[in-house]
Design a protein around this motif. Sequence first.
Motif, mmCIF file in Angstrom:
data_model
loop_
_atom_site.group_PDB
_atom_site.id
_atom_site.type_symbol
_atom_site.label_atom_id
_atom_site.label_comp_id
_atom_site.label_asym_id
_atom_site.label_seq_id
_atom_site.Cartn_x
_atom_site.Cartn_y
_atom_site.Cartn_z
ATOM 1 N N LEU A 190 0.743 -1.397 -0.097
ATOM 2 C CA LEU A 190 0.066 -0.246 -0.005
ATOM 3 C C LEU A 190 0.752 1.086 0.144
ATOM 4 O O LEU A 190 0.535 2.264 -0.758
ATOM 5 C CB LEU A 190 -0.938 -0.033 1.327
ATOM 6 C CG LEU A 190 -2.339 0.841 1.215
ATOM 7 C CD1 LEU A 190 -3.283 -0.165 0.532
ATOM 8 C CD2 LEU A 190 -2.683 1.098 2.582
ATOM 9 N N SER A 191 1.793 1.314 0.978
ATOM 10 C CA SER A 191 2.678 2.455 0.920
ATOM 11 C C SER A 191 3.618 2.636 -0.354
ATOM 12 O O SER A 191 3.876 3.837 -0.765
ATOM 13 C CB SER A 191 3.614 2.459 2.048
ATOM 14 O OG SER A 191 4.539 1.317 2.062
ATOM 15 N N GLU A 192 4.069 1.594 -1.249
ATOM 16 C CA GLU A 192 4.678 1.626 -2.354
ATOM 17 C C GLU A 192 3.686 2.261 -3.516
ATOM 18 O O GLU A 192 4.094 3.138 -4.282
ATOM 19 C CB GLU A 192 5.158 0.292 -2.955
ATOM 20 C CG GLU A 192 6.295 -0.353 -2.257
ATOM 21 C CD GLU A 192 6.708 -1.640 -2.641
ATOM 22 O OE1 GLU A 192 6.220 -2.080 -3.783
ATOM 23 O OE2 GLU A 192 7.724 -2.297 -2.115
ATOM 24 N N LYS A 193 2.447 1.824 -3.315
ATOM 25 C CA LYS A 193 1.509 2.331 -4.296
ATOM 26 C C LYS A 193 1.242 3.948 -4.176
ATOM 27 O O LYS A 193 1.038 4.651 -5.048
ATOM 28 C CB LYS A 193 0.137 1.822 -4.083
ATOM 29 C CG LYS A 193 0.039 0.257 -4.874
ATOM 30 C CD LYS A 193 0.375 0.449 -6.337
ATOM 31 C CE LYS A 193 0.668 -1.114 -6.876
ATOM 32 N NZ LYS A 193 0.886 -1.125 -8.225
ATOM 33 N N ILE A 194 1.293 4.295 -2.764
ATOM 34 C CA ILE A 194 1.010 5.640 -2.563
ATOM 35 C C ILE A 194 2.423 6.725 -3.240
ATOM 36 O O ILE A 194 2.167 7.578 -3.547
ATOM 37 C CB ILE A 194 0.908 5.979 -1.007
ATOM 38 C CG1 ILE A 194 -0.383 5.308 -0.696
ATOM 39 C CG2 ILE A 194 1.071 7.400 -0.437
ATOM 40 C CD1 ILE A 194 -0.603 5.076 0.846
ATOM 41 N N VAL A 195 3.530 5.924 -2.807
ATOM 42 C CA VAL A 195 4.848 6.354 -3.364
ATOM 43 C C VAL A 195 4.982 6.652 -4.650
ATOM 44 O O VAL A 195 5.320 7.413 -5.238
ATOM 45 C CB VAL A 195 6.036 5.864 -2.458
ATOM 46 C CG1 VAL A 195 7.208 6.432 -3.293
ATOM 47 C CG2 VAL A 195 6.142 5.969 -1.338
ATOM 48 N N PHE A 196 4.389 5.652 -5.556
ATOM 49 C CA PHE A 196 4.393 5.455 -6.929
ATOM 50 C C PHE A 196 3.616 6.531 -7.590
ATOM 51 O O PHE A 196 4.068 7.153 -8.623
ATOM 52 C CB PHE A 196 4.071 4.280 -7.653
ATOM 53 C CG PHE A 196 3.784 4.139 -8.760
ATOM 54 C CD1 PHE A 196 5.081 3.715 -9.481
ATOM 55 C CD2 PHE A 196 2.678 4.102 -9.417
ATOM 56 C CE1 PHE A 196 5.139 3.537 -10.667
ATOM 57 C CE2 PHE A 196 2.811 3.968 -10.863
ATOM 58 C CZ PHE A 196 4.078 3.707 -11.579
ATOM 59 N N LYS A 197 2.543 7.101 -6.855
ATOM 60 C CA LYS A 197 1.760 8.211 -7.428
ATOM 61 C C LYS A 197 2.543 9.590 -7.372
ATOM 62 O O LYS A 197 2.330 10.451 -8.071
ATOM 63 C CB LYS A 197 0.633 8.685 -6.929
ATOM 64 C CG LYS A 197 -0.305 7.400 -6.856
ATOM 65 C CD LYS A 197 -1.515 7.547 -5.955
ATOM 66 C CE LYS A 197 -2.615 6.532 -6.246
ATOM 67 N NZ LYS A 197 -3.916 6.316 -5.595
ATOM 68 N N THR A 198 3.731 9.737 -6.680
ATOM 69 C CA THR A 198 4.553 10.869 -6.641
ATOM 70 C C THR A 198 5.828 10.901 -7.351
ATOM 71 O O THR A 198 6.627 11.950 -7.257
ATOM 72 C CB THR A 198 5.040 11.004 -5.001
ATOM 73 O OG1 THR A 198 5.903 9.981 -4.797
ATOM 74 C CG2 THR A 198 3.961 11.212 -4.275
ATOM 75 N N ASP A 199 6.089 9.996 -8.185
ATOM 76 C CA ASP A 199 6.984 9.958 -9.493
ATOM 77 C C ASP A 199 8.495 9.674 -8.753
ATOM 78 O O ASP A 199 9.398 10.321 -9.305
ATOM 79 C CB ASP A 199 6.967 11.066 -10.307
ATOM 80 C CG ASP A 199 5.922 10.687 -11.351
ATOM 81 O OD1 ASP A 199 5.250 9.879 -11.492
ATOM 82 O OD2 ASP A 199 5.459 12.024 -11.970
#
Length: 165
Positions: A127-136
């Motif tokens: 979940l945290s990787e998906k949140i970080v992925f949105k920030t490029d």
Amino acid sequence: MEEKYRVNETQKRIEPTEKKCSYCRKKEMTLIDSCFFQTLFFEQKRANYLVVRKVNFNKVSIGVPRCESCRSIHEGADAKAQKYIFIGAGIMFVFPFLFSFSFDGLKSGIIPAIIVLIAGFAFKNYLSEKIVFKTDILAEKVGAQYSVIVQEFLEEGWQYEQPEA
């Protein structure tokens, strides 16, 4: 290889001398404490006796350069993931109560809430990787994999997982 890092014996870790952030590749690291420290293991000796199995290994923490903004994004993503998990568990706890209009609904909401908590914390990193992925920017583990220092240690036989007997 030695000019790319320095050994900090007081804190028992390897610190990078390179300042370029490995996660965004735009900014530079200002504080050494903002680094992400990847732990690697190297198996020294393995013994398999009739009764006892034993493995000796070395452990090292390698600093991966990270700027302050990437550090705050990574820490914020973990906090957001935990918040989403607790919100989901709260909804699962209260949801049966909304339709039963009695306190028996609370009893039937405890088990789904516990299941959501356990599953949530099992998938917290995802979940945290998906949140970080949105920030490029790269996730903590992914950015560490692309680090030059970590790659050199991996080529010498170091590994991510701790050896087991």
